[in-house]
Design a protein around this motif. Structure first.
Motif, short mmCIF file in Angstrom:
data_model
loop_
_atom_site.label_atom_id
_atom_site.label_comp_id
_atom_site.label_asym_id
_atom_site.label_seq_id
_atom_site.Cartn_x
_atom_site.Cartn_y
_atom_site.Cartn_z
N SER A 70 -13.72 -17.57 -31.81
CA SER A 70 -13.43 -18.94 -31.43
C SER A 70 -12.07 -18.96 -30.75
O SER A 70 -11.18 -18.17 -31.08
N ILE A 71 -11.89 -19.87 -29.78
CA ILE A 71 -10.60 -19.97 -29.09
C ILE A 71 -9.62 -20.71 -30.00
O ILE A 71 -9.90 -21.83 -30.43
N PRO A 72 -8.48 -20.10 -30.31
CA PRO A 72 -7.55 -20.73 -31.26
C PRO A 72 -7.05 -22.09 -30.76
O PRO A 72 -6.75 -22.26 -29.58
N ASN A 73 -6.97 -23.04 -31.67
CA ASN A 73 -6.37 -24.36 -31.41
C ASN A 73 -7.02 -25.08 -30.23
O ASN A 73 -6.36 -25.81 -29.50
N GLU A 74 -8.32 -24.88 -30.06
CA GLU A 74 -9.03 -25.52 -28.96
C GLU A 74 -10.23 -26.27 -29.52
O GLU A 74 -11.18 -25.66 -30.00
N ALA A 75 -10.18 -27.59 -29.44
CA ALA A 75 -11.22 -28.42 -30.05
C ALA A 75 -12.59 -28.18 -29.43
O ALA A 75 -13.62 -28.31 -30.10
N ASN A 76 -12.62 -27.83 -28.16
CA ASN A 76 -13.90 -27.67 -27.46
C ASN A 76 -14.42 -26.23 -27.46
O ASN A 76 -15.31 -25.91 -26.67
N THR A 77 -13.89 -25.39 -28.32
CA THR A 77 -14.38 -24.03 -28.39
C THR A 77 -15.81 -23.98 -28.94
O THR A 77 -16.20 -24.82 -29.76
#
Length: 423
Positions: free
Chosen positions: A360-367
């Motif tokens: 998952s992309i860290p600190n990214e709500a749309n990951t």
């Protein structure tokens, strides 16, 4: 560490409209309040397209700077730090200068709704207008016709790099519709350099240019470029250039290089500038081999590479680049946003990758959650699993393949997180 500019950028996010309606009204309003800095810029080169905008712009900048020109450059998104978006006369904007220009834009806008990209683009234009330079390079953020950068009445040159499917929710779900948005940067009487295009996209570009009397400098019509015996050969009506291959790796960079050379020739730059465009351009997280940092040390002796491409055309270009690399097991670490065509991106890579570890992309709500990325990757033929983060993924891969080629890919936001971690 949080900076003053970070705090202002956070306040700007709070101004974001509830619904994004693609329009330039908010931008025009703020520019007018700031006495129209867009009318006070050094000659503008405006770059649109789906893929290759940043690489092409980086090559043009290298060529212009070799010729002695001072060059402003605007790009998006940034990778590790916002300052990367604004380059003033060759240098990244300083923290003090960025804080000052953001603060002025924030107060000039007041409480009125405006998107983050719109207000920060205006800040860039304001900084460019107040700093002497010879050229301004503007990279479109999204589309072209209604992009916040599309406020220049008469640029010196426009460029449209290859158009493909991306951002369909905003730009339309056909190449014809998307090309119509990208062609929105074409201006009356202003030359437009056009990279390789699908026929339906080229038809739209040619029609728009004809209506506006904009001379086209189009690939395969007005210029040709190819790789021959380890050299780049470029030809147009002025003659033939025999140049080094681009410093940026990948066969797709040949066409980006051609567009950059066509632009430099249109600006009356010489062969020395064109050669510098090939040898001196640097554009991070585009099939970049990382050579130092904490993650590089963690991966050693495996190679660690980074790429931020995220649509099907980027997946095809990345797969073609990997096929040209020396034989070595290639393991992907991939994280993507939920707005992207993940299977379309990964399908070409299934032909060249040994495995994929999803994160998952860290600190990214749309990951996209790592488990979902792994599931989709498996459907296109990849041996896929999930890991909690990039460091865990690297350890898992090197435990079974210590001399692997590890490629972190799928999103510029993931690339930025990796660059911040790999200090």
């Amino acid at each position: 560490m949080t900076t003053n500019s970070d705090a202002i950028l956070a306040r700007m996010m709070a101004l974001h409209p509830k619904v994004i309606d693609l329009t330039l009204d908010r931008v025009w309003r703020l520019l007018e309040t700031l006495d129209n800095p867009q009318k006070k810029l050094p000659p503008v080169i405006h770059v649109a397209g789906t893929n290759g905008k940043g690489s092409t712009q980086a090559m043009i900048r290298a060529g212009l700077e070799q010729s002695g020109a001072a060059v402003h450059a605007y790009t998006s998104p940034h990778l590790a730090h916002f300052h990367e978006r604004i380059r003033l006369a060759g240098e990244l904007i300083t923290e003090d200068a960025l804080t000052e220009v953001l603060d002025r834009c924030y107060h000039a806008n007041g409480p009125d709704p405006i998107t983050y990209f719109e207000i920060t683009t205006v800040a860039g234009l304001l900084a460019f207008a107040e700093t002497p330079a010879d050229y301004t390079l503007l990279e479109v953020g999204l589309g072209g016709r209604l992009d916040a950068t599309n406020v220049i009445d008469t640029p010196a040159l426009t460029i449209i790099t290859p158009i493909d499917l991306d951002h369909q929710a905003f730009l339309g779900d056909t190449l014809t519709a998307i090309a119509g948005e990208k062609a929105g940067i074409i201006k009356r009487g202003v030359p437009c350099v056009v990279g390789p295009q699908h026929d339906e996209a080229m038809d739209v570009i040619e029609a728009k240019a004809a209506r506006l009397g904009a001379p086209l400098l189009a690939h395969c019509q007005h210029w040709h470029v190819s790789e021959e015996r380890g050299r780049l050969v470029y030809q147009d009506e002025r003659g033939l250039l025999d140049l080094p291959l681009p410093a940026l790796p990948g066969p797709h960079q040949i066409m980006n290089a051609g567009a950059a050379i066509a632009a430099l020739r249109a600006l009356d730059k010489d062969e020395t500038a064109c050669e510098a465009a090939m040898t001196q351009a640097y554009w991070p997280a585009r099939m970049e081999k990382l050579t130092k940092g904490a993650l590089v040390d963690l991966a050693a002796p495996a190679e660690l590479w980074l790429d931020g491409g995220h649509n099907p055309a980027a997946g095809r270009a990345l797969a073609a680049t990997l096929k040209q690399q020396p034989p070595r097991p290639t393991h992907l670490i991939c994280g993507m946003l939920n707005t992207k065509d993940i299977s379309g991106y990964l399908a070409p890579l299934a032909e060249v990758a040994t495995s994929l570890t999803a994160v998952s992309i860290p600190n990214e709500a749309n990951t996209i959650p790592a488990e979902e990325t792994a599931r989709i990757a498996a459907t296109v033929g990849l041996d896929a699993k999930a890991a909690p983060d990039v460091a865990h993924a690297i350890r898992d891969i090197t435990a079974v393949s210590p001399h692997a080629r590890i490629l972190i890919c799928g999103s510029l936001y993931l690339a930025g997180a990796v660059m911040r971690e790999n200090i």
